[in-house]
Scaffold this motif. Structure first.
Motif, short mmCIF file in Angstrom:
data_model
loop_
_atom_site.label_atom_id
_atom_site.label_comp_id
_atom_site.label_asym_id
_atom_site.label_seq_id
_atom_site.Cartn_x
_atom_site.Cartn_y
_atom_site.Cartn_z
N PRO A 140 72.12 -35.94 80.79
CA PRO A 140 72.37 -37.36 81.02
C PRO A 140 73.71 -37.92 80.53
N PRO A 141 74.28 -37.49 79.39
CA PRO A 141 75.56 -38.06 78.98
C PRO A 141 76.71 -37.81 79.95
N VAL A 142 76.56 -36.86 80.87
CA VAL A 142 77.65 -36.60 81.83
C VAL A 142 77.94 -37.85 82.67
N HIS A 143 76.99 -38.75 82.77
CA HIS A 143 77.21 -39.98 83.53
C HIS A 143 78.27 -40.89 82.88
N ASP A 144 78.60 -40.62 81.63
CA ASP A 144 79.62 -41.42 80.93
C ASP A 144 81.01 -40.79 81.00
N VAL A 145 81.19 -39.78 81.81
CA VAL A 145 82.44 -39.01 81.80
C VAL A 145 83.66 -39.86 82.15
N SER A 146 83.53 -40.86 82.98
CA SER A 146 84.68 -41.70 83.31
C SER A 146 85.22 -42.41 82.06
N ASP A 147 84.33 -42.91 81.22
CA ASP A 147 84.76 -43.55 79.98
C ASP A 147 85.42 -42.55 79.05
N VAL A 148 84.89 -41.34 79.01
CA VAL A 148 85.45 -40.29 78.15
C VAL A 148 86.86 -39.93 78.64
N ILE A 149 87.01 -39.83 79.95
CA ILE A 149 88.34 -39.55 80.52
C ILE A 149 89.32 -40.63 80.11
N SER A 150 88.92 -41.89 80.23
CA SER A 150 89.81 -42.99 79.85
C SER A 150 90.22 -42.91 78.39
N THR A 151 89.26 -42.62 77.52
CA THR A 151 89.56 -42.50 76.09
C THR A 151 90.50 -41.33 75.84
N ALA A 152 90.26 -40.20 76.48
CA ALA A 152 91.15 -39.05 76.32
C ALA A 152 92.55 -39.37 76.83
N PRO A 171 69.52 -32.64 68.17
CA PRO A 171 68.54 -32.76 69.25
C PRO A 171 67.49 -33.84 69.01
N ASN A 172 67.01 -34.41 70.12
CA ASN A 172 65.94 -35.40 70.11
C ASN A 172 64.69 -34.74 70.67
N PRO A 173 63.52 -35.35 70.45
CA PRO A 173 62.31 -34.83 71.11
C PRO A 173 62.47 -34.91 72.64
N PRO A 174 61.83 -34.01 73.38
CA PRO A 174 61.93 -34.05 74.84
C PRO A 174 61.59 -35.43 75.39
N GLY A 175 62.43 -35.90 76.29
CA GLY A 175 62.20 -37.17 76.96
C GLY A 175 62.53 -38.39 76.12
N GLN A 176 63.06 -38.20 74.92
CA GLN A 176 63.36 -39.33 74.05
C GLN A 176 64.84 -39.42 73.71
N GLY A 177 65.68 -38.79 74.50
CA GLY A 177 67.11 -38.84 74.24
C GLY A 177 67.70 -40.21 74.53
N LEU A 178 68.80 -40.48 73.92
CA LEU A 178 69.54 -41.72 74.16
C LEU A 178 70.93 -41.33 74.64
N PRO A 179 71.11 -41.15 75.95
CA PRO A 179 72.41 -40.69 76.44
C PRO A 179 73.58 -41.55 75.95
N SER A 180 73.36 -42.85 75.78
CA SER A 180 74.46 -43.71 75.34
C SER A 180 74.83 -43.45 73.88
N ALA A 181 73.97 -42.74 73.13
CA ALA A 181 74.25 -42.42 71.74
C ALA A 181 74.91 -41.04 71.58
N TYR A 182 75.15 -40.35 72.68
CA TYR A 182 75.82 -39.05 72.60
C TYR A 182 77.17 -39.23 71.92
N PRO A 183 77.47 -38.45 70.90
CA PRO A 183 78.66 -38.71 70.07
C PRO A 183 79.98 -38.21 70.67
N TRP A 184 80.39 -38.83 71.77
CA TRP A 184 81.63 -38.44 72.45
C TRP A 184 82.85 -38.52 71.53
N GLU A 185 82.88 -39.51 70.65
CA GLU A 185 84.04 -39.66 69.75
C GLU A 185 84.21 -38.42 68.87
N LEU A 186 83.10 -37.83 68.42
CA LEU A 186 83.18 -36.60 67.63
C LEU A 186 83.85 -35.49 68.43
#
Length: 182
Positions: free
Chosen positions: A14-26, A154-169
């Motif tokens: 799911p975090p791959v959906h944020d790739v445009s923002d990651v590209i902009s930051t990079a 890792p989070n429990p299955p089905g309980q991930g928060l894609p928006s919390a994926y630590p892209w800045e790290l």
């Protein structure tokens, strides 16, 4: 100083959906970004591929090029693979290069290209013994793996928060791995 080239690779998590923002930051950090996706991630982002190509100025790749065809991307200064799924991490560590992005990172070890990866796996995958073996293998090959404390947890299955994926790290680690081009 000229721009450093970042190959940003993503798998179907799911975090791959944020790739445009990651590209902009990079790009704001001074990178020329070339985006590569696993075939499933490319399917997920299909409606956005043209916009991502405009954003990066390069073709988005998810397939190997034809033999004898010139590379369409500049040479990478650093590669970041995130989100990296259970499947992609294991394939990379085992040298199973059936997808373009896994082939590039597997070869990147031998070429000495600085690489960072950050998994995105749920807690059920995390207990599978192959995951720890693959992470150990990649780390021993010089890949910086951001997993566990100070990386992805890792989070429990089905309980991930894609928006919390630590892209800045990930991008901070890319900055540490990249060598400036003069």
């Amino acid at each position: 100083m000229t721009s450093r080239v970042l190959y940003l690779f993503g798998a179907a998590a799911p975090p791959v959906h944020d790739v445009s923002d990651v590209i902009s930051t990079a790009q704001d950090r001074g990178y020329t970004v070339c985006l590569g996706l696993t075939p499933t991630a490319a399917d997920w982002l299909a409606p956005h591929i043209t916009g991502l190509e405009r954003q990066t100025g390069h073709l988005v790749r998810s397939q190997y090029k034809q033999p004898g065809t010139a590379d369409v991307w500049p040479r990478a200064d650093v590669i970041a693979f995130a989100p990296a799924t259970f499947n992609s991490l294991n394939a990379w560590a085992l040298g199973i290069t059936s997808t373009f992005v896994v082939g590039v990172v597997a070869e990147g070890i031998g070429k000495g290209i600085p690489m960072v990866t950050m998994p995105c796996v749920n807690a059920a995958y995390a207990v599978h013994p192959q995951l720890d073996l693959s992470i150990t293998t990649l780390r021993s090959a010089g890949v910086r793996v951001l997993y566990g404390p100070g990386g992805f947890v890792p989070n429990p299955p089905g309980q991930g928060l894609p928006s919390a994926y630590p892209w800045e790290l990930l991008l901070d680690a890319v900055d540490q791995q990249a060598t400036p081009t003069l």
